[in-house]
Scaffold this motif. Structure first.
Motif, PDB file in Angstrom:
ATOM      1  N   ILE A 154      33.013  36.636  34.160  1.00 38.98           N
ATOM      2  CA  ILE A 154      32.852  37.599  35.253  1.00 38.98           C
ATOM      3  C   ILE A 154      34.095  37.499  36.138  1.00 38.98           C
ATOM      4  O   ILE A 154      34.755  36.458  36.172  1.00 38.98           O
ATOM      5  N   THR A 155      34.408  38.584  36.826  1.00 41.46           N
ATOM      6  CA  THR A 155      35.566  38.621  37.725  1.00 41.46           C
ATOM      7  C   THR A 155      35.206  39.460  38.950  1.00 41.46           C
ATOM      8  O   THR A 155      34.122  40.053  39.001  1.00 41.46           O
ATOM      9  N   ASN A 156      36.119  39.538  39.888  1.00 37.59           N
ATOM     10  CA  ASN A 156      35.889  40.401  41.050  1.00 37.59           C
ATOM     11  C   ASN A 156      35.763  41.865  40.619  1.00 37.59           C
ATOM     12  O   ASN A 156      35.024  42.631  41.226  1.00 37.59           O
ATOM     13  N   ASP A 157      36.501  42.263  39.567  1.00 31.15           N
ATOM     14  CA  ASP A 157      36.447  43.638  39.067  1.00 31.15           C
ATOM     15  C   ASP A 157      35.248  43.888  38.157  1.00 31.15           C
ATOM     16  O   ASP A 157      34.842  45.020  37.940  1.00 31.15           O
ATOM     17  N   LYS A 158      34.690  42.829  37.566  1.00 33.26           N
ATOM     18  CA  LYS A 158      33.518  42.906  36.678  1.00 33.26           C
ATOM     19  C   LYS A 158      32.559  41.807  37.129  1.00 33.26           C
ATOM     20  O   LYS A 158      32.473  40.753  36.513  1.00 33.26           O
ATOM     21  N   PRO A 159      31.844  42.049  38.239  1.00 35.66           N
ATOM     22  CA  PRO A 159      31.074  40.970  38.880  1.00 35.66           C
ATOM     23  C   PRO A 159      29.740  40.609  38.232  1.00 35.66           C
ATOM     24  O   PRO A 159      29.020  39.770  38.748  1.00 35.66           O
TER      25      PRO A 159
END
Length: 197
Positions: free
Chosen positions: A74-79
């Protein structure tokens, strides 16, 4: 910072921080879980250039030690991300950043989030059985709609002996709808994108 969701259970937001960049959820009765979602709560973003590798740990059937498997990230763009865990195999683990953590219990699995650089996340290869189906939602909707239509229409089926003449109604043989439906399914299996052309 993170949450974990399993169908039919309360949302878990009680991840235990086991290191400055490592977080772990306990997942009781994991044998009855098919899918889970790991997500960011939105309270604390990842630092710039960072994301979270998501791991799943089975207790090894022989030794009881945890065996970690990379599911994705997960990332800030794909939370958020959904993972299929029912297809994972206990004992088939790989490299992981969680060290020698002890298993909680034979019926408790662990979900770990390791904060890592995005460059590093892009190079990691998750276990293929954790991927959720990539059939697009329109295709899934179409399949369910057709199932529903056929089931609905079939519920009104009458045999020829049960029919009473009615000049204002047109009857379509159910075998005609069934033949069309089977043909549609066959075409979808051969080429899932045929309806786009």
């Amino acid at each position: 910072m993170f949450g974990c969701l399993v169908a039919g259970r309360l949302v878990q937001t009680d991840a235990v921080q086991v290191a400055s960049d490592k977080f772990v959820f306990n997942l009781a009765d994991f044998e009855n879980v098919n899918h889970m979602v790991v997500f960011m709560l939105g309270t604390v973003p990842f630092p710039a250039g960072m994301g979270g590798a998501v791991y799943f740990s089975f207790p090894d059937p022989g030794s009881g030690a945890p065996v970690w498997q990379l599911l994705g990230f997960i990332t800030n763009d794909k939370p958020s991300a959904i993972f299929k865990i029912s297809g994972l195999k206990a004992g088939e683990g790989g490299a992981h950043p969680f060290g020698l953590m002890a298993s909680v219990s034979p019926s408790v699995a662990q979900v770990g989030v390791s904060v890592e650089a995005l460059d590093q996340l892009a190079q990691q290869i998750p276990v293929s059985s954790a991927a959720v189906s990539t059939v697009d939602t329109f295709m899934q909707f179409t399949q369910k709609m057709l199932d529903s239509l056929y089931n609905f229409a079939s519920s009104f089926a009458l045999s020829q002996a049960q029919m009473t003449p009615n000049p204002s109604e047109t009857f379509i043989p159910s075998s005609c709808i069934l033949k069309w439906y089977e043909n549609f399914q066959r075409r979808m299996a051969q080429n899932p994108n045929f309806w786009k052309s």
